[in-house]
Design a protein around this motif. Structure first.
Motif, mmCIF file in Angstrom:
data_model
loop_
_atom_site.group_PDB
_atom_site.id
_atom_site.type_symbol
_atom_site.label_atom_id
_atom_site.label_comp_id
_atom_site.label_asym_id
_atom_site.label_seq_id
_atom_site.Cartn_x
_atom_site.Cartn_y
_atom_site.Cartn_z
ATOM 1 N N PRO A 146 32.870 -16.249 -28.459
ATOM 2 C CA PRO A 146 32.101 -17.203 -29.270
ATOM 3 C C PRO A 146 30.635 -16.798 -29.379
ATOM 4 O O PRO A 146 30.046 -16.313 -28.408
ATOM 5 N N TYR A 147 30.074 -16.975 -30.549
ATOM 6 C CA TYR A 147 28.662 -16.691 -30.840
ATOM 7 C C TYR A 147 28.303 -15.209 -30.673
ATOM 8 O O TYR A 147 27.167 -14.874 -30.386
ATOM 9 N N GLN A 148 29.300 -14.348 -30.831
ATOM 10 C CA GLN A 148 29.014 -12.905 -30.806
ATOM 11 C C GLN A 148 29.785 -12.254 -31.967
ATOM 12 O O GLN A 148 30.533 -11.293 -31.786
ATOM 13 N N ALA A 149 29.586 -12.820 -33.158
ATOM 14 C CA ALA A 149 30.371 -12.400 -34.326
ATOM 15 C C ALA A 149 30.227 -10.908 -34.611
ATOM 16 O O ALA A 149 31.221 -10.213 -34.871
ATOM 17 N N GLY A 150 28.984 -10.411 -34.564
ATOM 18 C CA GLY A 150 28.758 -8.991 -34.872
ATOM 19 C C GLY A 150 29.518 -8.100 -33.900
ATOM 20 O O GLY A 150 30.174 -7.131 -34.296
ATOM 21 N N TYR A 151 29.438 -8.447 -32.637
ATOM 22 C CA TYR A 151 30.119 -7.670 -31.594
ATOM 23 C C TYR A 151 31.642 -7.682 -31.825
ATOM 24 O O TYR A 151 32.298 -6.635 -31.763
ATOM 25 N N ASN A 152 32.181 -8.867 -32.121
ATOM 26 C CA ASN A 152 33.630 -8.981 -32.346
ATOM 27 C C ASN A 152 34.066 -8.107 -33.530
ATOM 28 O O ASN A 152 35.103 -7.448 -33.478
ATOM 29 N N ILE A 153 33.253 -8.118 -34.586
ATOM 30 C CA ILE A 153 33.591 -7.308 -35.769
ATOM 31 C C ILE A 153 33.608 -5.827 -35.388
ATOM 32 O O ILE A 153 34.531 -5.090 -35.745
ATOM 33 N N THR A 154 32.562 -5.385 -34.666
ATOM 34 C CA THR A 154 32.478 -3.948 -34.370
ATOM 35 C C THR A 154 33.656 -3.500 -33.505
ATOM 36 O O THR A 154 34.221 -2.436 -33.735
ATOM 37 N N LYS A 155 34.005 -4.322 -32.518
ATOM 38 C CA LYS A 155 35.056 -3.879 -31.601
ATOM 39 C C LYS A 155 36.440 -3.945 -32.256
ATOM 40 O O LYS A 155 37.267 -3.052 -32.049
ATOM 41 N N PHE A 188 24.744 -4.728 -19.322
ATOM 42 C CA PHE A 188 25.037 -5.282 -20.642
ATOM 43 C C PHE A 188 24.541 -6.724 -20.780
ATOM 44 O O PHE A 188 23.865 -7.069 -21.748
ATOM 45 N N GLU A 189 24.874 -7.538 -19.762
ATOM 46 C CA GLU A 189 24.483 -8.948 -19.823
ATOM 47 C C GLU A 189 22.958 -9.068 -19.973
ATOM 48 O O GLU A 189 22.472 -9.817 -20.823
ATOM 49 N N GLY A 190 22.232 -8.262 -19.177
ATOM 50 C CA GLY A 190 20.772 -8.313 -19.226
ATOM 51 C C GLY A 190 20.230 -7.814 -20.555
ATOM 52 O O GLY A 190 19.161 -8.235 -20.995
ATOM 53 N N SER A 191 20.975 -6.892 -21.194
ATOM 54 C CA SER A 191 20.433 -6.321 -22.433
ATOM 55 C C SER A 191 20.962 -7.017 -23.691
ATOM 56 O O SER A 191 20.618 -6.629 -24.799
ATOM 57 N N VAL A 192 21.806 -8.033 -23.512
ATOM 58 C CA VAL A 192 22.290 -8.776 -24.691
ATOM 59 C C VAL A 192 21.093 -9.439 -25.365
ATOM 60 O O VAL A 192 20.314 -10.127 -24.722
ATOM 61 N N ARG A 193 20.960 -9.184 -26.661
ATOM 62 C CA ARG A 193 19.821 -9.775 -27.384
ATOM 63 C C ARG A 193 20.141 -11.222 -27.751
ATOM 64 O O ARG A 193 21.260 -11.532 -28.152
ATOM 65 N N ARG A 194 19.119 -12.049 -27.614
ATOM 66 C CA ARG A 194 19.265 -13.430 -28.093
ATOM 67 C C ARG A 194 18.151 -13.645 -29.109
ATOM 68 O O ARG A 194 17.077 -14.163 -28.784
ATOM 69 N N PRO A 195 18.383 -13.224 -30.358
ATOM 70 C CA PRO A 195 17.317 -13.276 -31.363
ATOM 71 C C PRO A 195 16.819 -14.702 -31.596
ATOM 72 O O PRO A 195 17.588 -15.654 -31.444
ATOM 73 N N VAL A 196 15.555 -14.797 -31.947
ATOM 74 C CA VAL A 196 14.979 -16.122 -32.229
ATOM 75 C C VAL A 196 15.697 -16.697 -33.449
ATOM 76 O O VAL A 196 15.742 -16.070 -34.512
ATOM 77 N N PRO A 197 16.298 -17.884 -33.291
ATOM 78 C CA PRO A 197 17.067 -18.448 -34.410
ATOM 79 C C PRO A 197 16.184 -19.045 -35.502
ATOM 80 O O PRO A 197 15.042 -19.412 -35.239
ATOM 81 N N ASP A 198 16.731 -19.133 -36.677
ATOM 82 C CA ASP A 198 16.054 -19.788 -37.795
ATOM 83 C C ASP A 198 16.211 -21.298 -37.611
ATOM 84 O O ASP A 198 17.315 -21.843 -37.781
ATOM 85 N N ALA A 199 15.102 -21.949 -37.247
ATOM 86 C CA ALA A 199 15.165 -23.373 -36.893
ATOM 87 C C ALA A 199 15.526 -24.265 -38.083
ATOM 88 O O ALA A 199 15.901 -25.426 -37.899
#
Ligand SMILES: NC(=O)c1ccc[n+]([C@@H]2O[C@H](COP(=O)([O-])OP(=O)(O)OC[C@H]3O[C@@H](n4cnc5c(N)ncnc54)[C@H](OP(=O)(O)O)[C@@H]3O)[C@@H](O)[C@H]2O)c1
Length: 277
Positions: A146-155, A188-199
């Motif tokens: 969940p909430y990792q759509a890009g990752y799911n697509i790539t894998k 990996f966990e530490g390097s997972v990006r959490r981009p600033v969301p569009d509020a």
């Protein structure tokens, strides 16, 4: 080094993302087996200084640049018997709320450019009618996070590429391994990006935070990377194409087995329960 060492079959290897985590463990395992390794990171100072290890700077976001660097290394190595496409990163956030550029970057690096490096590597291997291509996919190819759509697509895309190649490369002397790790304790966990969301885009933040909690808990309790290296070593020693699931028993064996018996809707329900969505 024993007679069953991988170096009997693989003299040289190219490993992307060899600075930390799984890539570093794969490189260490190969070196211990007598294989000469060309390992990459964006910053070479993060790579080890060791005998028979060649440190290479490579930014996988630049596809043409990565191909050129691969060709140079291939020339120096006299051809690669083994190529492990491992480099990757995670990005966590609502698909809609996150700037699309984040997803695009992830797709370009982890799917488009990884496929391109696979294409380049296979040309050399096929010419020599010998080699192994290992693309590091993920359990996420089967169980979307969940909430990792890009990752799911790539894998999922990478596993589809691997599956396609297994048909095409049958009886050519070149094998393809679709390696699908479950959760491992890496950077990996530490390097997972959490981009600033569009509020201005409304999402249920509490739900997203619960999913993040479930994800972090899984990563922190996973086995260490050398466990994955040992399972890749076994697969390489078998010397045939195939899908390899690696990780704790539930993720690598039981989960995929149960998923085959149930519906996709049931699979989603189980994951929703796990991530408290
Ligand atoms: N850990 C897990 O539980 C798990 C589970 C399933 C699949 N995987 C997959 O396994 C692979 C390795 O993950 P990991 O857990 O070992 O992660 P990690 O410890 O964060 O290592 C990631 C590696 O990728 C490299 N990298 C990141 N971005 C890059 C870029 N733009 N260009 C070139 N290299 C880049 C990093 O090198 P520098 O930062 O030094 O440049 C590093 O060596 C990934 O493909 C990941 O999706 C991991």
């Amino acid at each position: 080094m024993c007679a069953s060492a991988l170096s009997a079959r693989y003299r040289t290897a190219f490993v992307t993302g060899a600075s930390t985590g799984l890539g570093r463990a794969f490189a260490d395992m190969l070196l211990a087996d007598g294989v000469e390794v060309w390992g990459t990171a964006r910053d070479v100072s993060r790579l080890p200084v060791r005998d028979r290890f060649h440190a290479i700077a490579l930014e996988l976001g630049d596809g043409a640049g990565a191909v050129n660097i691969f060709h140079e290394a291939e020339k120096a190595a006299g051809g690669f018997d083994l190529v492990i496409n491992n480099a990757g990163f995670g990005a966590f956030g609502s698909f809609v709320q996150t700037d699309y550029a984040v997803w695009e970057e992830q797709l370009r690096m982890m799917l488009v450019n990884t496929a391109r490096l696979s294409h380049t590597a296979l040309r050399g291997m096929l010419a020599r009618r010998h080699g192994a291509l290992v693309n590091i996919s993920s359990i996420a190819a089967e169980f979307a996070l969940p909430y990792q759509a890009g990752y799911n697509i790539t894998k999922a895309g990478l596993s589809a590429l691997n599956e396609s190649l297994m048909y095409e490369l049958k009886d050519t002397g070149v094998i393809v391994i679709d390696f699908r790790p479950g959760d491992y304790r890496t950077d990996f966990e530490g390097s997972v990006r959490r981009p600033v969301p569009d509020a201005t885009v409304a999402v249920d933040t509490a739900r997203m935070e619960r999913a993040w909690g479930g994800f972090v808990a899984m990563m922190r309790t996973g086995p260490p990377p050398d466990h994955a290296a040992a399972s890749l070593r076994r697969a390489l020693r078998r010397g045939r194409s195939g899908t390899v699931r690696s990780g704790r028993f539930f993720q690598a064996v039981l989960g995929p087995l149960l998923a085959r018996c149930g519906s996709l809707a049931l699979r989603r329900k189980v994951l929703e329960k796990y991530f408290d969505l």
